[in-house]
Scaffold this motif. Structure first.
Motif, PDB file in Angstrom:
ATOM      1  N   SER A  22      33.671  27.284 -21.580  1.00 44.06           N
ATOM      2  CA  SER A  22      32.530  27.976 -20.985  1.00 44.06           C
ATOM      3  C   SER A  22      32.145  29.218 -21.780  1.00 44.06           C
ATOM      4  O   SER A  22      31.071  29.789 -21.558  1.00 44.06           O
ATOM      5  CB  SER A  22      32.847  28.368 -19.542  1.00 44.06           C
ATOM      6  OG  SER A  22      33.875  29.344 -19.487  1.00 44.06           O
ATOM      7  N   GLY A  43      27.921  28.438 -25.063  1.00 41.43           N
ATOM      8  CA  GLY A  43      26.896  27.617 -24.438  1.00 41.43           C
ATOM      9  C   GLY A  43      26.110  26.819 -25.452  1.00 41.43           C
ATOM     10  O   GLY A  43      26.354  26.881 -26.662  1.00 41.43           O
ATOM     11  N   SER A  44      25.155  26.058 -24.959  1.00 42.61           N
ATOM     12  CA  SER A  44      24.279  25.257 -25.802  1.00 42.61           C
ATOM     13  C   SER A  44      22.837  25.643 -25.519  1.00 42.61           C
ATOM     14  O   SER A  44      22.444  25.789 -24.369  1.00 42.61           O
ATOM     15  CB  SER A  44      24.472  23.760 -25.528  1.00 42.61           C
ATOM     16  OG  SER A  44      25.796  23.372 -25.799  1.00 42.61           O
ATOM     17  N   THR A 101      17.436  21.488 -20.180  1.00 42.58           N
ATOM     18  CA  THR A 101      18.588  21.807 -19.349  1.00 42.58           C
ATOM     19  C   THR A 101      19.528  20.628 -19.212  1.00 42.58           C
ATOM     20  O   THR A 101      20.751  20.768 -19.272  1.00 42.58           O
ATOM     21  CB  THR A 101      18.117  22.265 -17.958  1.00 42.58           C
ATOM     22  OG1 THR A 101      17.250  23.382 -18.106  1.00 42.58           O
ATOM     23  CG2 THR A 101      19.309  22.660 -17.093  1.00 42.58           C
ATOM     24  N   GLY A 102      18.972  19.421 -19.022  1.00 45.11           N
ATOM     25  CA  GLY A 102      19.806  18.236 -18.885  1.00 45.11           C
ATOM     26  C   GLY A 102      20.649  17.983 -20.113  1.00 45.11           C
ATOM     27  O   GLY A 102      21.830  17.655 -20.020  1.00 45.11           O
ATOM     28  N   ARG A 131      21.557  20.223 -22.366  1.00 46.37           N
ATOM     29  CA  ARG A 131      22.565  21.267 -22.482  1.00 46.37           C
ATOM     30  C   ARG A 131      23.751  20.990 -21.590  1.00 46.37           C
ATOM     31  O   ARG A 131      24.905  21.110 -22.010  1.00 46.37           O
ATOM     32  CB  ARG A 131      21.953  22.635 -22.141  1.00 46.37           C
ATOM     33  CG  ARG A 131      21.022  23.184 -23.198  1.00 46.37           C
ATOM     34  CD  ARG A 131      20.883  24.689 -23.063  1.00 46.37           C
ATOM     35  NE  ARG A 131      20.395  25.089 -21.749  1.00 46.37           N
ATOM     36  CZ  ARG A 131      19.114  25.238 -21.454  1.00 46.37           C
ATOM     37  NH1 ARG A 131      18.197  24.986 -22.368  1.00 46.37           N
ATOM     38  NH2 ARG A 131      18.739  25.635 -20.252  1.00 46.37           N
ATOM     39  N   SER A 132      23.511  20.635 -20.338  1.00 46.99           N
ATOM     40  CA  SER A 132      24.617  20.417 -19.415  1.00 46.99           C
ATOM     41  C   SER A 132      25.481  19.249 -19.854  1.00 46.99           C
ATOM     42  O   SER A 132      26.709  19.274 -19.708  1.00 46.99           O
ATOM     43  CB  SER A 132      24.076  20.174 -17.995  1.00 46.99           C
ATOM     44  OG  SER A 132      23.258  19.021 -17.948  1.00 46.99           O
ATOM     45  N   SER A 133      24.859  18.196 -20.402  1.00 48.03           N
ATOM     46  CA  SER A 133      25.614  17.045 -20.888  1.00 48.03           C
ATOM     47  C   SER A 133      26.488  17.429 -22.064  1.00 48.03           C
ATOM     48  O   SER A 133      27.670  17.046 -22.132  1.00 48.03           O
ATOM     49  CB  SER A 133      24.645  15.929 -21.284  1.00 48.03           C
ATOM     50  OG  SER A 133      25.337  14.851 -21.862  1.00 48.03           O
ATOM     51  N   GLU A 169      27.579  20.438 -22.868  1.00 46.31           N
ATOM     52  CA  GLU A 169      28.610  21.376 -22.456  1.00 46.31           C
ATOM     53  C   GLU A 169      29.724  20.686 -21.674  1.00 46.31           C
ATOM     54  O   GLU A 169      30.897  21.056 -21.802  1.00 46.31           O
ATOM     55  CB  GLU A 169      27.990  22.509 -21.646  1.00 46.31           C
ATOM     56  CG  GLU A 169      27.125  23.419 -22.505  1.00 46.31           C
ATOM     57  CD  GLU A 169      26.284  24.396 -21.696  1.00 46.31           C
ATOM     58  OE1 GLU A 169      26.439  24.418 -20.464  1.00 46.31           O
ATOM     59  OE2 GLU A 169      25.490  25.119 -22.313  1.00 46.31           O
ATOM     60  N   GLN A 170      29.398  19.673 -20.880  1.00 48.30           N
ATOM     61  CA  GLN A 170      30.417  18.929 -20.159  1.00 48.30           C
ATOM     62  C   GLN A 170      31.311  18.164 -21.128  1.00 48.30           C
ATOM     63  O   GLN A 170      32.542  18.160 -20.996  1.00 48.30           O
ATOM     64  CB  GLN A 170      29.779  17.955 -19.169  1.00 48.30           C
ATOM     65  CG  GLN A 170      30.797  17.155 -18.359  1.00 48.30           C
ATOM     66  CD  GLN A 170      30.139  16.227 -17.360  1.00 48.30           C
ATOM     67  OE1 GLN A 170      28.923  16.201 -17.218  1.00 48.30           O
ATOM     68  NE2 GLN A 170      30.951  15.456 -16.654  1.00 48.30           N
TER      69      GLN A 170
END
Length: 301
Positions: free
Chosen positions: A12, A15-16, A58-59, A61-63, A65-66
């Protein structure tokens, strides 16, 4: 340098994409400073590469980062994957500066943001392309890096590469953040070009601060990430990277001649010398490029 396998990475921390605030490039304090500390590599020459495009959605980035959180857990991962290495490096930089900065200057360390992106991104200084190279935006106190840069550093500019060479890149951008805290970053805006300019002195000080971290953090086992000692080969690789991105070398490669009046980051030999000054002395006072009479001869050396 390598990270101990027992190191515990916090994905964490990095970030991306960007954290844009809608500040126009070239307008306001943030935009003006972006044009001056736009990157480790290109400086003023990178202005033309700044675009008006957006960053990752956003989608996406979240992918990303996960996936990174699942893959980047230990020092072994940091030694294997570049993005995991940047996470570990950021944590090491935090550990070092959180102790060193208040102890030597009385200034409380504020953690900068770190964002990895692809292609282009939104920042607090406006929209930017990866073509500008790694950069620090003072408006949102964030270092931005497209890790493809490490391949370009070798293929386009002839750097040898290596773990410490890559870690030096992020450490340099953290150096700009330290300058933002101690009040020296603004000299780049006041005097943007030339071999003795404020911009060059700002960049050389950031190199020195990167060396300060490298020397001080090596062998530190007190935090979540455990850095190994630096070998001579690794040190040589970092110095080689510093040389590859000197103004004189880049100008000779891209335009066939050297124009010192357009220097923004310092000559190759200068970048090596100031990194080594920080590394060898471990003293932030040795990084006072603004008082140096001769940038070719750091007083500490």
């Amino acid at each position: 340098m390598s990270f101990g396998n027992s190191s515990q990475l916090d994905a964490s921390r990095v970030g991306s994409g960007g954290r844009g605030r809608g500040v126009a490039v070239g307008g306001g304090l943030g935009g003006g400073l972006l044009l001056l500390v736009v990157g480790l590599l290109f400086g003023q020459d990178g202005i033309d590469a700044i675009t008006g495009g957006g960053g990752q959605d956003t989608g996406s980035r979240s992918s990303v980062e996960q996936e990174r959180a699942e893959r980047c857990r230990t020092g072994e991962d940091a030694n294997r994957y570049t993005d995991c290495r940047m996470i570990a490096t950021a944590q090491s930089l935090d550990q070092f500066w959180a102790d060193y900065l208040p102890r030597t200057t009385g200034e409380h360390y504020v953690m900068p943001g770190v964002q990895l992106f692809e292609g282009q991104t939104e920042t607090g200084c406006g929209a930017a392309s990866s073509a500008v190279g790694p950069f620090y935006c003072p408006a949102d106190e964030t270092a931005y890096l497209d890790i493809v840069f490490f391949d370009e550093l070798q293929t386009q500019f002839g750097a040898e590469g290596g773990p410490l060479a890559e870690e030096y890149v992020l450490a340099h951008e953290f150096g700009h953040h330290i300058q933002n805290q101690i009040g020296t970053l603004g000299y780049a805006q006041q005097d943007p070009r030339g071999p003795e300019s404020g911009a060059v002195r700002v960049e050389l000080q950031a190199d020195c601060l990167a060396g300060l971290w490298a020397g001080g953090a090596a062998g530190d086992t007190s935090g979540a990430v455990d850095l190994g000692e630096i070998s001579q080969e690794e040190l040589d690789q970092a110095l080689d990277a510093a040389s590859a991105i000197g103004d004189d070398r880049i100008q000779e490669t891209t335009q066939g001649r050297v124009s010192p009046e357009n220097f923004t980051h310092g000559a190759s030999a200068q970048r090596q010398l100031w990194f080594y000054a920080g590394y060898r002395t471990g003293d932030i006072n040795a990084c006072d490029t603004f008082s140096a009479r001769d940038l070719d001869a750091p007083p500490a050396l």
